[in-house]
Design a protein around this motif. Sequence first.
Motif, PDB file in Angstrom:
ATOM      1  N   ALA A  99       0.974  -1.299   0.006  1.00  0.00           N
ATOM      2  CA  ALA A  99       0.039  -0.117  -0.025  1.00  0.00           C
ATOM      3  C   ALA A  99       0.763   1.381   0.144  1.00  0.00           C
ATOM      4  O   ALA A  99       0.563   2.418  -0.562  1.00  0.00           O
ATOM      5  N   LEU A 100       2.057   1.192   0.846  1.00  0.00           N
ATOM      6  CA  LEU A 100       2.651   2.190   0.962  1.00  0.00           C
ATOM      7  C   LEU A 100       3.366   2.460  -0.582  1.00  0.00           C
ATOM      8  O   LEU A 100       3.472   3.730  -0.875  1.00  0.00           O
ATOM      9  N   ILE A 101       3.712   1.508  -1.240  1.00  0.00           N
ATOM     10  CA  ILE A 101       4.469   1.677  -2.577  1.00  0.00           C
ATOM     11  C   ILE A 101       3.326   2.258  -3.440  1.00  0.00           C
ATOM     12  O   ILE A 101       3.653   3.014  -4.206  1.00  0.00           O
ATOM     13  N   GLY A 102       2.238   1.584  -3.531  1.00  0.00           N
ATOM     14  CA  GLY A 102       1.064   2.099  -4.028  1.00  0.00           C
ATOM     15  C   GLY A 102       0.998   3.645  -4.001  1.00  0.00           C
ATOM     16  O   GLY A 102       0.689   4.383  -5.180  1.00  0.00           O
ATOM     17  N   ILE A 103       0.662   4.227  -2.942  1.00  0.00           N
ATOM     18  CA  ILE A 103       0.725   5.434  -2.922  1.00  0.00           C
ATOM     19  C   ILE A 103       1.981   6.470  -3.130  1.00  0.00           C
ATOM     20  O   ILE A 103       1.852   7.490  -3.695  1.00  0.00           O
ATOM     21  N   SER A 104       3.003   5.866  -2.995  1.00  0.00           N
ATOM     22  CA  SER A 104       4.354   6.867  -3.104  1.00  0.00           C
ATOM     23  C   SER A 104       4.668   6.564  -4.476  1.00  0.00           C
ATOM     24  O   SER A 104       5.257   7.698  -4.861  1.00  0.00           O
ATOM     25  N   ALA A 118      -5.916   1.141 -16.173  1.00  0.00           N
ATOM     26  CA  ALA A 118      -6.802   0.849 -15.257  1.00  0.00           C
ATOM     27  C   ALA A 118      -6.076   0.591 -14.024  1.00  0.00           C
ATOM     28  O   ALA A 118      -6.134   0.893 -12.967  1.00  0.00           O
ATOM     29  N   VAL A 119      -5.193  -0.555 -14.084  1.00  0.00           N
ATOM     30  CA  VAL A 119      -4.482  -1.081 -12.970  1.00  0.00           C
ATOM     31  C   VAL A 119      -3.621   0.220 -12.472  1.00  0.00           C
ATOM     32  O   VAL A 119      -3.471   0.317 -11.141  1.00  0.00           O
ATOM     33  N   THR A 120      -2.729   0.881 -13.324  1.00  0.00           N
ATOM     34  CA  THR A 120      -1.822   1.869 -13.173  1.00  0.00           C
ATOM     35  C   THR A 120      -2.833   2.837 -12.205  1.00  0.00           C
ATOM     36  O   THR A 120      -2.346   3.261 -11.263  1.00  0.00           O
ATOM     37  N   LEU A 121      -3.716   3.361 -12.776  1.00  0.00           N
ATOM     38  CA  LEU A 121      -4.547   4.179 -11.961  1.00  0.00           C
ATOM     39  C   LEU A 121      -5.268   3.933 -10.593  1.00  0.00           C
ATOM     40  O   LEU A 121      -5.247   4.671  -9.578  1.00  0.00           O
ATOM     41  N   SER A 122      -5.506   2.490 -10.644  1.00  0.00           N
ATOM     42  CA  SER A 122      -6.204   1.936  -9.411  1.00  0.00           C
ATOM     43  C   SER A 122      -4.997   2.016  -8.265  1.00  0.00           C
ATOM     44  O   SER A 122      -5.548   2.033  -7.313  1.00  0.00           O
ATOM     45  N   LEU A 123      -3.915   1.870  -8.404  1.00  0.00           N
ATOM     46  CA  LEU A 123      -2.789   1.623  -7.191  1.00  0.00           C
ATOM     47  C   LEU A 123      -3.084   2.663  -6.210  1.00  0.00           C
ATOM     48  O   LEU A 123      -3.365   2.091  -5.015  1.00  0.00           O
ATOM     49  N   PRO A 124      -2.945   3.768  -6.276  1.00  0.00           N
ATOM     50  CA  PRO A 124      -3.035   4.623  -5.270  1.00  0.00           C
ATOM     51  C   PRO A 124      -4.445   4.725  -4.190  1.00  0.00           C
ATOM     52  O   PRO A 124      -4.513   4.646  -3.300  1.00  0.00           O
ATOM     53  N   PHE A 125      -5.353   4.569  -5.218  1.00  0.00           N
ATOM     54  CA  PHE A 125      -6.884   4.453  -4.671  1.00  0.00           C
ATOM     55  C   PHE A 125      -6.844   2.952  -3.808  1.00  0.00           C
ATOM     56  O   PHE A 125      -7.502   3.126  -2.829  1.00  0.00           O
TER      57      PHE A 125
END
Lengths: 648, 335
Positions: free
Chosen positions: B167-172, B208-215
């Motif tokens: 999750a941290l990676i996804g946000i950062s 879609a996968v790329t865009l979904s990560l931070p969410f």
Amino acid sequence: MVKLLLPVLLLALGIGVTVATDRPDPPADFTFVNRGDVSTLDPQRMSWMQDLRIARLLYEPLVRLDVLHENYEVIPGVAERWEVSDDQTVYTFYLRDDAKWSNGEPITAHQFVYSWRRALLPETASDYAKLFQSIKGSGDFFEWRSAQTQAYADRVADLSPAERREEVERMWDEAMAYFDANVGLKALDDRTLRIELKAPTPYWLDLCAFAVFSPVYEPLVSQYERLSPETGQIKIEFGWTKPPLTVTNGPFVLERWRFKRGLYLRANEHWWDRDSLDIETIAIPSIEDPNAAVLAFETGAVQWVSDLTADYRVAMLRKKLAFYEEHADEVERLKAQGLDQFAIAAALPDDPRKNVHAVDNFATYWYNFNCLPTLTDGRPNPFHDARVRRAFAMVIDKKTIVDEVNRVGQPVANTIIPRGSIAGYTSPAGLECVSDFEGDPEGLEAHLARARALLVEAGYESPSDLPVIELLFNKDSGHDLIAQQIARDWQKYLGVQTSLSQKEVGVFRNDLKNANYMTSRAGWYADYADPTTFLDLNRTGDGNNDRKYSNPAYDALLDEAKFELDPAKRMALLTEAERIIMEDDLPMVPIFHYVSLYLFDPDVVTGLNNHPRANQDIYLIDVLGDGKGRDQVKRIRREGEPRPGSTN
Amino acid sequence: MRRLIFGRLAQLPLILLVIYTITLALAWAVPGNPLENPEGRQPPAAVVEAMKRQYNLDSFPRFYFSYLTSATGIDYASDLVSGRLAEQREQAEAAGVAAPPRYIFDLGPSLKYEDWRVNEIVAGALPVSIVLGFAAILIALVVGLLAGVIGAVKPNSAADIATLVIALIGISLPSFVVGMLLLIVFAVSFSFFPVGGWGKPSQMVLPAVTLSLPFAAYIARLTRMGMIEALGADYIRTARAKGLAENTVLFKHALKNAFLPVLSYLGPATAFAMTGSFVVEKVFNVPGLGQHFINGVLNKDLFLIMGVVLIFATLLVLFNLIVDVLYRWVDPRIS
């Protein structure tokens, strides 16, 4: 649980419905990535290279340039023949009988009058209105109509709505009567167009082949124009350029155009030279990201990337150049056989970067000097003095910029017009710069001493007498690195202080226009095969003269050249004009000529050319081995060779 | 409920008017002239003046009101009443060509992409953005909820830490890095998916996968927090004491409460996923709405800026409304 799933179901439903209604384009015979997104497909309003490239597919002017001929020979287009009067001011074009619009209607000379008149109306806001003003009386018409609508704008408040409508219609009729009486553009009948020029214009046919001079379909376009009672002008709406509305007359028709997604073109069944086409469909996907374009090429989704801008292009080109150096003998042997650049690439199958091609552009990158006596903040401007400009120009290390900063093999420029790009024109020698003295330290010392002496002569005994020199440039495209290098040269060789000023492109443009700068970057992609396409930029009062340079002797040479009928003498006058700005006055200092990097497989795609003015007519392309068209390699023809494969 | 819906919808015009006024004032102040080319040949000064007059760019109040009457449909209505519309159609028919399209809510022409009206631009880009945004939120929901539940069931276990790190990676990680990585691995090396473009379902997966990560990362954290809190509550102990299966406890009882903060996040998140995908659109060459926010401002394309801002504001209000309605439906205690 159902409640939790509801948002998920809503989302999935939304996706399903939208996906189901989206229909992708079918595969095309030829797919390429344009230089950028199309801004308009209205020929009279366009000026971007990517727009003009598509316009040459969709429209056909009176004549065309044969870009597969070494001299870009003029060949018939909508006009099958033409006559020129002895004093070279009256051109009569005879339109071919089988020239038709894409809806099958015949093309008439009246439609050319209508189309060109559009470009001459101030309200059309044509970027190229100036080019049409070679026609007799057209410049006056432009001014007259501007003044007429301006006067109306000043008194419109006093008129009632009914009076306004009546008045704008009366003004329009008056303007048309003025046009018919004074402008040298007449349709003698449906098939004959007579143009009277203000002065002999040796490049007039070249202009007639320019996409901006294409006809538009009057019955369609006129639906999008209406007189505005508020401004007194014609209010123009756009949108007629898009399918299914659009009607055109070129080799291809636009079948689909989706914003930011791409264009899809199909061969025009009504085009008179239809049989010469070797491809049926063209797709032009909109790919903005440089990496995405390269990946699309690598995976075979596109066959030509027309402007490779990814950062690693330098490495790609280096690899190719290294290979060519290693196989120099072989390359020379192929050159001696008369092969062009792309044919040589095809003949060297082991080249690891066989698909990368550097092509010269008819374009120059330079630095402007503000030539006004004072800067906008009221300080005296040192660059008002030509000696100061010359000194600053002399010490720029152009070769380092090309070799170390840009590294894509651009030719160093010491003239504004690329050498050898215009047949019959001899470029002046130009001013030497520091990189011309490589390996000659004494020569360099003398050169630098001359530059410093110029400053002293201009009254700047010591570098500290000069203000901090500001270099203005816009963000992106590596302009910052070039500015840093130039600033370093000025510090190193002249000892002056510099400051870099990087701005958003909109602000940059405003500053240039208002002469709110000392020195700035600039560039120009030229239009037609005549030195004036570059030289007019420095004419006093020209709309593109951001330097505010004014030299009566220079203007006089350009004026004299205008009325000189002998081509050789005329070119000599223009050479002298360029010599003045490149050796004496230096309102601008040329740095390099632009190069485009193409990405295509020379074994598969044929029909592209590497002429110094590199205009590509995509309807000439043949994809080899696709079983469609003639499937023969197309090469550049020399002077005197006949044109194959055409019914003309 | 009905009062909520009608009340919010009644507020919408007022909200839009305020946003319109503020945005236009800001956009007007952006330096640069949209009628001039940033580089290359420039039309004569007289022409620029004439164009400014045509588009009302020479006067703020004139532009303000003319855009307002056009975007609200007043212009269309008046042309309809005065017979101007019918006249246009007849003229076109007489010339044998199609009549110029007219829009009820006309958002004006794009100043940079001259052949397009903002209505057409939005009509083309909005469905793309809806699909991309919805798909990203869908993926984010599934992945985020699962990761959150796993983490909450065994706090500080290896699985929990792994999901937290991801999750941290996804946000950062910026999406242009993730996007390029996915492209190189799945499109170039393995050719599972095409490199870019839009239209086929296979082209939609990577963006879609790329865009979904931070969410997804944010939803995972929200879910984990909510679940940990819920699992410590009395009613869960009661549920377990009743002998309910662990899955029923987790998904039916605990998740129902833990989901509420996620639900309220979904409204703005969906709106942002639909419009804030500028980078993803660039990397994957997706023709969505997000890029027009940036390009509109860069080009000082006033009509485009106003058009996309008004559309975005409307979406934001509507999605928040939908979420509020769902919220009450999921949790009837809230009124």
